[in-house]
Scaffold this active site. Structure first.
Site, mmCIF file in Angstrom:
data_model
loop_
_atom_site.group_PDB
_atom_site.id
_atom_site.type_symbol
_atom_site.label_atom_id
_atom_site.label_comp_id
_atom_site.label_asym_id
_atom_site.label_seq_id
_atom_site.Cartn_x
_atom_site.Cartn_y
_atom_site.Cartn_z
ATOM 1 N N CYS A 47 -6.758 2.843 -4.677
ATOM 2 C CA CYS A 47 -8.139 3.302 -4.484
ATOM 3 C C CYS A 47 -8.416 4.407 -5.508
ATOM 4 C CB CYS A 47 -8.276 3.836 -3.060
ATOM 5 S SG CYS A 47 -9.782 4.754 -2.716
ATOM 6 N N HIS A 48 -9.685 4.608 -5.799
ATOM 7 C CA HIS A 48 -10.074 5.667 -6.726
ATOM 8 C C HIS A 48 -9.503 7.029 -6.280
ATOM 9 C CE1 HIS A 48 -13.137 7.247 -9.657
ATOM 10 N NE2 HIS A 48 -12.782 8.348 -9.026
ATOM 11 N N THR A 49 -9.389 7.231 -4.969
ATOM 12 C CA THR A 49 -8.892 8.524 -4.465
ATOM 13 C C THR A 49 -7.428 8.761 -4.858
ATOM 14 O OG1 THR A 49 -10.453 8.339 -2.640
ATOM 15 C CG2 THR A 49 -8.703 9.980 -2.394
ATOM 16 N N HIS A 69 -2.830 4.762 0.107
ATOM 17 C CA HIS A 69 -3.367 4.823 1.480
ATOM 18 C C HIS A 69 -4.147 3.558 1.832
ATOM 19 C CE1 HIS A 69 -6.575 6.197 -1.143
ATOM 20 N NE2 HIS A 69 -7.434 5.843 -0.201
ATOM 21 N N GLU A 70 -4.031 2.504 1.010
ATOM 22 C CA GLU A 70 -4.746 1.262 1.305
ATOM 23 C C GLU A 70 -3.678 0.190 1.465
ATOM 24 O OE1 GLU A 70 -8.999 0.792 -0.581
ATOM 25 O OE2 GLU A 70 -7.726 -0.655 -1.591
ATOM 26 N N CYS A 99 -6.316 9.529 17.795
ATOM 27 C CA CYS A 99 -5.391 9.793 18.918
ATOM 28 C C CYS A 99 -6.042 9.460 20.248
ATOM 29 C CB CYS A 99 -4.912 11.251 18.885
ATOM 30 S SG CYS A 99 -6.164 12.443 19.419
ATOM 31 N N CYS A 102 -8.060 14.051 21.366
ATOM 32 C CA CYS A 102 -8.444 15.381 20.861
ATOM 33 C C CYS A 102 -9.949 15.596 21.042
ATOM 34 C CB CYS A 102 -8.046 15.525 19.386
ATOM 35 S SG CYS A 102 -9.065 14.527 18.268
ATOM 36 N N CYS A 105 -11.929 13.076 18.933
ATOM 37 C CA CYS A 105 -11.920 11.705 19.461
ATOM 38 C C CYS A 105 -12.738 11.600 20.742
ATOM 39 C CB CYS A 105 -10.487 11.243 19.725
ATOM 40 S SG CYS A 105 -9.572 10.832 18.230
ATOM 41 N N CYS A 113 -10.344 12.751 13.454
ATOM 42 C CA CYS A 113 -9.410 13.035 14.550
ATOM 43 C C CYS A 113 -8.639 14.290 14.165
ATOM 44 C CB CYS A 113 -8.467 11.840 14.726
ATOM 45 S SG CYS A 113 -7.029 12.148 15.778
ATOM 46 N N ARG A 117 -4.341 15.926 11.266
ATOM 47 C CA ARG A 117 -5.002 16.187 9.979
ATOM 48 C C ARG A 117 -4.416 17.408 9.243
ATOM 49 N NH1 ARG A 117 -6.158 16.723 5.723
ATOM 50 N NH2 ARG A 117 -8.070 16.322 4.545
ATOM 51 N N CYS A 177 -8.967 1.128 3.426
ATOM 52 C CA CYS A 177 -9.859 2.136 2.856
ATOM 53 C C CYS A 177 -11.155 1.533 2.317
ATOM 54 C CB CYS A 177 -9.179 2.990 1.789
ATOM 55 S SG CYS A 177 -10.282 4.312 1.244
ATOM 56 N N ARG A 374 -10.442 -4.212 -7.206
ATOM 57 C CA ARG A 374 -9.175 -3.766 -6.630
ATOM 58 C C ARG A 374 -8.024 -4.601 -7.175
ATOM 59 N NH1 ARG A 374 -10.982 0.635 -5.138
ATOM 60 N NH2 ARG A 374 -10.861 1.418 -2.982
HETATM 61 P P1 NAD Z 1 -14.398 3.033 -8.408
HETATM 62 O O1 NAD Z 1 -13.831 3.873 -9.476
HETATM 63 O O2 NAD Z 1 -13.883 1.657 -8.236
HETATM 64 O O3 NAD Z 1 -15.995 2.926 -8.593
HETATM 65 C C1 NAD Z 1 -16.791 3.985 -9.004
HETATM 66 C C2 NAD Z 1 -18.035 3.392 -9.679
HETATM 67 O O4 NAD Z 1 -18.919 4.481 -9.988
HETATM 68 C C3 NAD Z 1 -17.766 2.684 -11.000
HETATM 69 O O5 NAD Z 1 -18.397 1.418 -11.007
HETATM 70 C C4 NAD Z 1 -18.371 3.600 -12.058
HETATM 71 O O6 NAD Z 1 -18.866 2.918 -13.179
HETATM 72 C C5 NAD Z 1 -19.488 4.249 -11.252
HETATM 73 N N1 NAD Z 1 -19.937 5.535 -11.798
HETATM 74 C C6 NAD Z 1 -19.191 6.542 -12.300
HETATM 75 N N2 NAD Z 1 -19.970 7.556 -12.710
HETATM 76 C C7 NAD Z 1 -21.235 7.182 -12.444
HETATM 77 C C8 NAD Z 1 -22.501 7.802 -12.646
HETATM 78 N N3 NAD Z 1 -22.599 9.003 -13.198
HETATM 79 N N4 NAD Z 1 -23.608 7.147 -12.246
HETATM 80 C C9 NAD Z 1 -23.524 5.902 -11.700
HETATM 81 N N5 NAD Z 1 -22.345 5.255 -11.506
HETATM 82 C C10 NAD Z 1 -21.225 5.895 -11.863
HETATM 83 O O7 NAD Z 1 -14.222 3.886 -7.065
HETATM 84 P P2 NAD Z 1 -14.110 3.451 -5.522
HETATM 85 O O8 NAD Z 1 -12.710 3.145 -5.198
HETATM 86 O O9 NAD Z 1 -15.182 2.500 -5.199
HETATM 87 O O10 NAD Z 1 -14.432 4.889 -4.853
HETATM 88 C C11 NAD Z 1 -15.696 5.482 -5.046
HETATM 89 C C12 NAD Z 1 -15.689 6.937 -4.606
HETATM 90 O O11 NAD Z 1 -15.523 7.013 -3.187
HETATM 91 C C13 NAD Z 1 -14.562 7.776 -5.195
HETATM 92 O O12 NAD Z 1 -15.046 9.091 -5.402
HETATM 93 C C14 NAD Z 1 -13.530 7.776 -4.089
HETATM 94 O O13 NAD Z 1 -12.645 8.873 -4.203
HETATM 95 C C15 NAD Z 1 -14.434 7.872 -2.884
HETATM 96 N N6 NAD Z 1 -13.908 7.394 -1.601
HETATM 97 C C16 NAD Z 1 -14.295 8.063 -0.502
HETATM 98 C C17 NAD Z 1 -13.927 7.618 0.749
HETATM 99 C C18 NAD Z 1 -14.393 8.318 1.991
HETATM 100 O O14 NAD Z 1 -13.912 8.004 3.082
HETATM 101 N N7 NAD Z 1 -15.335 9.237 1.898
HETATM 102 C C19 NAD Z 1 -13.107 6.482 0.865
HETATM 103 C C20 NAD Z 1 -12.765 5.793 -0.295
HETATM 104 C C21 NAD Z 1 -13.157 6.261 -1.529
HETATM 105 N N1 AHE Z 2 -8.106 16.150 -0.262
HETATM 106 C C1 AHE Z 2 -9.459 15.952 -0.601
HETATM 107 C C2 AHE Z 2 -10.170 15.242 0.510
HETATM 108 C C3 AHE Z 2 -10.866 14.115 -0.058
HETATM 109 C C4 AHE Z 2 -11.655 13.337 0.978
HETATM 110 O O1 AHE Z 2 -12.778 13.707 1.296
HETATM 111 N N2 AHE Z 2 -11.080 12.252 1.444
HETATM 112 C C5 AHE Z 2 -11.813 11.283 2.249
HETATM 113 C C6 AHE Z 2 -11.099 9.993 2.170
HETATM 114 S S1 AHE Z 2 -10.988 9.369 0.540
HETATM 115 C C7 AHE Z 2 -10.248 7.886 0.778
HETATM 116 O O2 AHE Z 2 -10.171 7.218 -0.390
HETATM 117 C C8 AHE Z 2 -11.842 11.670 3.732
HETATM 118 O O3 AHE Z 2 -11.731 10.847 4.602
HETATM 119 N N3 AHE Z 2 -12.045 12.900 4.021
HETATM 120 C C9 AHE Z 2 -11.974 13.416 5.350
HETATM 121 C C10 AHE Z 2 -10.649 14.084 5.566
HETATM 122 O O4 AHE Z 2 -10.364 14.511 6.689
HETATM 123 O O5 AHE Z 2 -9.883 14.180 4.585
HETATM 124 C C11 AHE Z 2 -10.178 17.251 -0.890
HETATM 125 O O6 AHE Z 2 -11.136 17.203 -1.653
HETATM 126 O O7 AHE Z 2 -9.733 18.261 -0.347
HETATM 127 ZN ZN ZN Z 3 -9.354 5.303 -0.555
#
Ligand code: NAD
Ligand code: AHE
Ligand code: ZN
Length: 380
Positions: A47-49, A69-70, A99, A102, A105, A113, A117, A177, A374
């Site tokens: 994943c991007h993360t 994590h995926e 869980c 908590c 939850c 949760c 964490r 994810c 992916r």
């Molecule tokens: P990815 O890298 O596959 O996709 C990102 C997309 O954004 C790409 O297509 C890229 O071209 C586009 N992009 C980059 N800069 C841009 C801009 N300025 N304007 C428009 N488009 C732009 O990433 P992903 O795996 O799909 O993850 C996306 C984001 O979500 C990442 O920041 C990741 O860390 C985050 N994420 C968050 C959670 C969550 O639970 N909140 C879960 C998974 C991933």
């Molecule tokens: N360690 C990072 C946290 C980044 C973050 O926000 N993570 C997401 C999941 S990304 C999955 O690809 C999330 O679920 N956040 C809630 C949590 O509890 O972490 C930072 O920036 O500190």
């Molecule tokens: Zn992820």
């Protein structure tokens, strides 16, 4: 020979230093303690993360660690007092634990949760110690409570869900994810309704999963905004009605005015799936006055902050966030798997590349290519 109760030596990819390739080597994985589960990982995607943390900008990033994590796999053994999964169960690892007991939850208000964490963020198991070490005996940190870049991993029992064993592990790992996060953000966090207008910034797996969630709800317009034109075709395939590349707008027009013009005043819902704080501002400001909601999904680097004129909120726009799509992993994963199995949730369509696990550094490289959504890695 049974491995139960014994350390297992197996292949893993270790992140020793930020911004350096992972080192594929043998590590030692200790047996699970009470309320812990040791999983034989069969498949994991990148994943991007994972790339974000490896790059060194994650404030919780710790090295050396086992990222990932995926992932999906099969339970190898369980520690004392584990009642929710058993050896042989097919499972998906959950970075958002559940869980069920908590304050979070029980609130009925969030999927976050509180049970594990704090230690998860410190790269250790709930008792404060790691289960991984390398062959030199050096401890390795865990990551996001999952660490799926290892043939065997140990997770808390609240961080794993048993799934239908007929579901293909090399597909459903994506429900750990990317797919769940985007789809859930659309159907749970935003709760998009029939006829709503939606803009999705960033067409990776997360953004395109928002698109499929919005489509499933009958959104009238789904505009994808991405700086990479290779994403145009993908966007249409997942249900987008329009694609805008903000770097190709005519002189004098910005993405906010373009989107406002396309939607008679702004969108009902926008989603940031880029992690770029400037994009997050645009996404908020492209929302319709009075009711538009912008959902932040993207993860931004340490030190980055969002800003906008408070007037944007005073006039009714709402800024929200979403983690794991608001989905409670242990209660709701089964439903998502069923949706995938009955054809109403696309998962396989996100798998553009497959590789053996040893090629994991190539998978990180591919994530930056427009033609890759992916890469699924296999330990077989
Ligand atoms: P990815 O890298 O596959 O996709 C990102 C997309 O954004 C790409 O297509 C890229 O071209 C586009 N992009 C980059 N800069 C841009 C801009 N300025 N304007 C428009 N488009 C732009 O990433 P992903 O795996 O799909 O993850 C996306 C984001 O979500 C990442 O920041 C990741 O860390 C985050 N994420 C968050 C959670 C969550 O639970 N909140 C879960 C998974 C991933
Ligand atoms: N360690 C990072 C946290 C980044 C973050 O926000 N993570 C997401 C999941 S990304 C999955 O690809 C999330 O679920 N956040 C809630 C949590 O509890 O972490 C930072 O920036 O500190
Ligand atoms: Zn992820």
């Amino acid at each position: 020979m049974s491995t139960v109760g014994k350390p297992i030596t197996c292949q893993a990819a270790v992140a020793y230093e930020a911004a350096k390739p992972l080192v594929v080597e043998e590590i030692v994985v200790d047996p699970p303690k009470a309320h812990e589960v040791r999983i034989k990982i069969i498949n994991t995607a990148v994943c991007h993360t994972d790339a974000y943390t490896l790059s060194g900008v994650d404030p919780e990033g710790l090295f050396p660690c086992v990222l990932g994590h995926e992932g999906s796999g099969i339970v190898e053994s369980v520690g004392d007092n584990v009642t929710t999964v058993k050896p042989g169960d097919h499972v998906v690892a959950l970075y958002t634990a559940e869980c069920g007991k908590c304050k979070f939850c029980l609130s009925g208000k969030t999927n976050l949760c509180g049970s594990v964490r704090a230690t998860q963020g410190k790269g250790v198991m709930p008792d404060g110690t790691p289960r991984f070490h390398n062959k030199k005996g050096e401890p390795l940190y865990h990551f996001m409570g999952c660490s799926t870049f290892s043939e065997y991993t140990v997770v808390a029992d609240v961080s794993v869900v048993a799934i239908d064993p007929t579901a293909p592990l090399d597909s459903v790992c994506l429900l750990g994810c990317g797919v769940t996060t985007g789809y859930g953000a659309a159907i749970k966090t935003a709760n998009v309704q029939k006829g709503d207008t939606v803009a999705v910034f960033g067409a990776g797996t997360v953004g395109l999963s928002v698109v499929q969630g919005a489509k499933s709800r009958g959104a009238s317009k789904i505009i994808v905004v991405d700086i990479n034109n290779d994403k145009k075709e993908w966007s249409a395939e997942f249900g987008a009605t329009d694609f805008v590349n903000p770097s190709e707008l005519p002189e004098g027009q910005d993405i906010v005015s373009k989107l406002v013009e396309m939607t008679d005043g702004g969108l009902d819902f926008t989603f940031d799936c880029t992690g770029n704080v400037n994009v997050m501002r645009d996404a908020l400001e492209a929302c319709h006055k009075g009711w538009g909601q912008s959902i932040i999904i993207g993860v931004a680097a340490a030190g980055k902050e969002i800003s906008t004129r408070p007037f944007q909120l005073v006039t009714g726009r709402v800024w929200k966030g979403s983690a794991f799509g608001g989905i409670k992993g242990r209660s709701e994963m089964g439903g998502l798997i069923k949706d995938y199995q009955n054809g109403s949730l696309k998962v396989d369509e996100f798998i553009t590349n497959r590789r053996p696990f040893v090629e994991i550094n190539d998978a990180f490289e591919e994530l930056h290519h427009g033609n890759c959504l992916r890469t699924v890695l296999s330990f077989k």
